[in-house]
Structure formats: structure tokens, C-alpha cells
Design a protein around this motif. Sequence first.
Motif, mmCIF file in Angstrom:
data_model
loop_
_atom_site.group_PDB
_atom_site.id
_atom_site.type_symbol
_atom_site.label_atom_id
_atom_site.label_comp_id
_atom_site.label_asym_id
_atom_site.label_seq_id
_atom_site.Cartn_x
_atom_site.Cartn_y
_atom_site.Cartn_z
ATOM 1 N N ILE A 107 -6.621 3.594 6.863
ATOM 2 C CA ILE A 107 -6.595 2.237 7.429
ATOM 3 C C ILE A 107 -6.224 2.288 8.910
ATOM 4 C CG2 ILE A 107 -5.356 0.019 7.386
ATOM 5 C CD1 ILE A 107 -5.280 0.388 4.257
ATOM 6 N N SER A 112 -8.680 1.037 1.676
ATOM 7 C CA SER A 112 -9.062 1.396 3.050
ATOM 8 C C SER A 112 -10.505 0.987 3.348
ATOM 9 C CB SER A 112 -8.844 2.883 3.311
ATOM 10 O OG SER A 112 -9.756 3.673 2.593
ATOM 11 N N ASN A 133 -11.760 0.715 -2.789
ATOM 12 C CA ASN A 133 -10.551 1.328 -2.267
ATOM 13 C C ASN A 133 -10.020 0.433 -1.147
ATOM 14 O OD1 ASN A 133 -9.476 3.075 0.115
ATOM 15 N ND2 ASN A 133 -9.065 4.272 -1.727
ATOM 16 N N ASP A 147 -0.193 4.645 -1.081
ATOM 17 C CA ASP A 147 -0.831 5.948 -0.926
ATOM 18 C C ASP A 147 -0.916 6.288 0.563
ATOM 19 O OD1 ASP A 147 -2.896 7.945 -0.502
ATOM 20 O OD2 ASP A 147 -3.511 7.623 -2.579
ATOM 21 N N VAL A 191 0.867 -1.184 0.000
ATOM 22 C CA VAL A 191 0.000 0.000 0.000
ATOM 23 C C VAL A 191 0.903 1.232 0.000
ATOM 24 C CG1 VAL A 191 -1.706 1.321 1.323
ATOM 25 C CG2 VAL A 191 -1.925 -1.167 1.118
ATOM 26 N N GLU A 234 -2.755 -1.029 -3.915
ATOM 27 C CA GLU A 234 -3.746 -0.384 -4.770
ATOM 28 C C GLU A 234 -3.530 -0.876 -6.206
ATOM 29 O OE1 GLU A 234 -1.442 1.271 -2.937
ATOM 30 O OE2 GLU A 234 -2.406 2.751 -1.661
ATOM 31 N N ARG A 282 -2.595 8.494 2.087
ATOM 32 C CA ARG A 282 -3.962 8.715 2.570
ATOM 33 C C ARG A 282 -4.654 7.385 2.857
ATOM 34 N NH1 ARG A 282 -2.504 12.213 -1.061
ATOM 35 N NH2 ARG A 282 -3.344 11.002 -2.783
ATOM 36 N N ASN A 283 -4.378 6.367 2.056
ATOM 37 C CA ASN A 283 -4.917 5.032 2.349
ATOM 38 C C ASN A 283 -4.336 4.505 3.655
ATOM 39 O OD1 ASN A 283 -6.666 4.748 0.176
ATOM 40 N ND2 ASN A 283 -5.091 3.879 -1.149
#
Length: 168
Positions: free
Chosen positions: A37, A153, A151, A30, A28, A123, A32-33
Motif C-alpha cells: 500500500i 493492497s 487483497n 499484514d 491492516v 484483511e 506485506r500489505n
Amino acid sequence: FPYEYQDMNAVIKKWEGKDPIFILLDGVEDVRNLGAIVRTAECAGAACVLLPNHKSSPVTAAAMKTAAGAFAYLPVCRIGNIQQTLKYLKEKGFWVVGTDMDGESLYYEANLKGPLVIVMGAEGKGMSPLTRRMCDLCVRIPMKGKVSSLNVSVAAALLLYEAVKQRN
């Protein structure tokens, strides 16, 4: 940007005799993800998030902002080799459940009780084939629409809260 990662063995020791939920993020990238999470995992009562040293988002200011304070309460542990980490956790009694579009069973039909590692893939790419082979079980989320995936998350939230539901 200094973030103090926690020691996975200390987290395991703290949760001894209980049924912790670990989330392992395989690729992962990103931030923001990652933040989303960590926020969801903290809200769901997970024990920690495991972040590989390679091909993985580090904890950044943007991740911290997205997590809305959750990094202050939920340990995030840096790990080396994913396969070695999963082998070690299995030896400690953890059950490893991966998420994959081709998973053998639906996530809400799988037994998510007991010490658990939920593996979330990158992703777009999902889990690496090596990581997938380390899983005791792979689960899928049913997709009814035209878009083929959620997505990461959001998918993590579904798995986390299904595990919480089964424990209550």
C-alpha cells in the motif's frame, strides 16, 4: 528496527491549499500489505499513510522490502484513536471515503476530488463499525467472480488511481 514516523500535522501543513490524498489503514495487520500500500500510495502521489497505534502492522523490515524504497519518500504517520483522527481531518476540510463490500456506490462513480482520506479496512474483517460510521461515503468495488473480495493492497490501488484520474 527503527523507523521514524512523521507528524500528521506537519503533513497537513505541507499540503495546505492543495488536494492531498491520505490513506488510513483500519486494522491492516499484514506487513506485506502495508508495504504494498505504501509503495502504491507513493507511486500515485498520495500525501501520507495513517497507521493506528493499535491493531495495525508497524513498519518492519519486511514492510520496507515490499515497499521497494517508497518509505523513503512517503510519510507514514502513527495515529491514536481513528474516530478522533477522522473528526479532526473532517474539520480540516477532508472528505472521508471508506471501502466496504456493502458500500452505497461504486468507487468509480464517487466524487474523489478535493482533500481526501481513503479508509481501507482489515484483511478479512474490513473497517470497524465505528470507523464506517465516521465515513462521509462508503464505496464498493464490483465483484464479478466467485471470490468475494480483493487483497487490501489491490483495493487500495484501485481507489488511489481512481482519485488520481479524477484530479487530472
